[in-house]
Write an enzyme that holds these catalytic residues in place. Sequence first.
Site, short mmCIF file in Angstrom:
data_model
loop_
_atom_site.label_atom_id
_atom_site.label_comp_id
_atom_site.label_asym_id
_atom_site.label_seq_id
_atom_site.Cartn_x
_atom_site.Cartn_y
_atom_site.Cartn_z
N GLY A 106 -18.36 5.95 -0.07
CA GLY A 106 -19.57 5.30 -0.73
C GLY A 106 -19.51 5.66 -2.05
CG ASP A 278 -7.65 1.59 0.57
OD1 ASP A 278 -7.44 2.84 0.19
OD2 ASP A 278 -8.61 0.95 0.05
CB CYS A 316 6.97 -16.21 4.82
SG CYS A 316 5.25 -15.65 5.45
CB CYS A 318 2.50 -16.11 7.63
SG CYS A 318 2.02 -17.19 6.07
CG HIS A 346 1.77 -15.81 1.99
ND1 HIS A 346 3.11 -15.98 2.68
CD2 HIS A 346 2.05 -15.35 1.16
CE1 HIS A 346 3.95 -15.70 1.94
NE2 HIS A 346 3.49 -15.19 0.97
#
Length: 383
Positions: A106, A278, A316, A318, A346
């Site tokens: 946080g 991340d 791809c 996806c 995507h």
Amino acid sequence: NLDTPLEASNSPALRFEVFAKCSTTKARASKMHLPHYTAHTPMFMPVGTMGSIKGITTKQLEALDCHVILGNTYHLGSRPGPELLEKAGGLHKFMAWDRGLLTDSGGFQMVSLLKLANITEDGVEFENPHDGQKMMLTPEMSIGLQNAIGADIMMQLDDVVSSLTTGPRVEEAMWRSVRWLDRSIKAHKRPAEQNLFPIVQGGLDVELRTKSAQELVKRDSPGYAIGGLSGGEAKGSFWRMVSLSTDILPTNKPRYCMGVGYAEDLVVCSALGVDMYDCVFPTRTARFGNALVRTGSLCLKQGRYSTDFEPIDKNCDCPTCANYTRAYLHTTATKETTACHLITVHNIAYQMRLMLDIRQAIVEDRYPAFIRDFMRIRFGKTV
Ligand code: GUN
């Protein structure tokens, strides 16, 4: 042989098994057994805020083979709030996600989002954006909230300075982060169910980073994060700090480079021995109409795509590329949330595919050749 790890560590809530190592770089491929899921690393973790990843559902993330996602204590602490989360049976249940979950502490979000945060030895003081009231987030409160959220991995509250800051503030923040780590460890009520990761700080200073990493290693944690980077510094200094950190952190435990999500950084940092990443980048850029591809990204809002009936990437697999053309996405990207959603799907698929390719190249011990091919396609040069 994937059954006998080359190296392993057993913490109460995390077993980490390195099953392949690159023979010429520090890259490794591992399995990370978390309370809710076994993740394969190197991996990328999409970022959510209030228990949702913008523009995509948890079921879709599952279908895209996403293993761990991020939540933010800062957001979750104010809305839905710890009482509601405890009533809901934890965040996993509340958001219908039964795989790995990681929460950031946080402090970083408050400092980066609110600019008005005031840091003292006690914690981070800030104005609540909902009602303007002054609030204090201490290491103990952050851990309390994260224990209520129930994520597989929790992060310590750290004192983060911009990677461009120099002078005594960098050293002050590094040592304060070590003291806040000790307070966090003491406050952690569920070590058998949740993992607490310390965060290496120290700016771009070799000695401070070294000292920070050495101090954290003494705390014998289930895994370690590298923080305070990817904030506008030169790539060379960023990568040098990562390499220095992975040289000190234990080889049998996971290493997480925070806030990193550009494809070239994922490829390079994995060669430097990082296992987890991340970043809001792939989902945020999707909402601006940018689709990630091997050569970089396509800005689908540009007029040139208005009559382009190819998918974003014909290689791809996806759902967006299987069903929609660049022309359709162009037409809707400028007006409709549907396009944001389709491009988000995507971009997550792109990121997951890249990490799978990285893992395969490491397992087959051809990672240096993989990096050369990647850089050639992306930057058009032979390296
Ligand atoms: N996200 C990106 N960088 C950082 C960092 O240094 N600390 C924390 N807590 N979160 C981050």
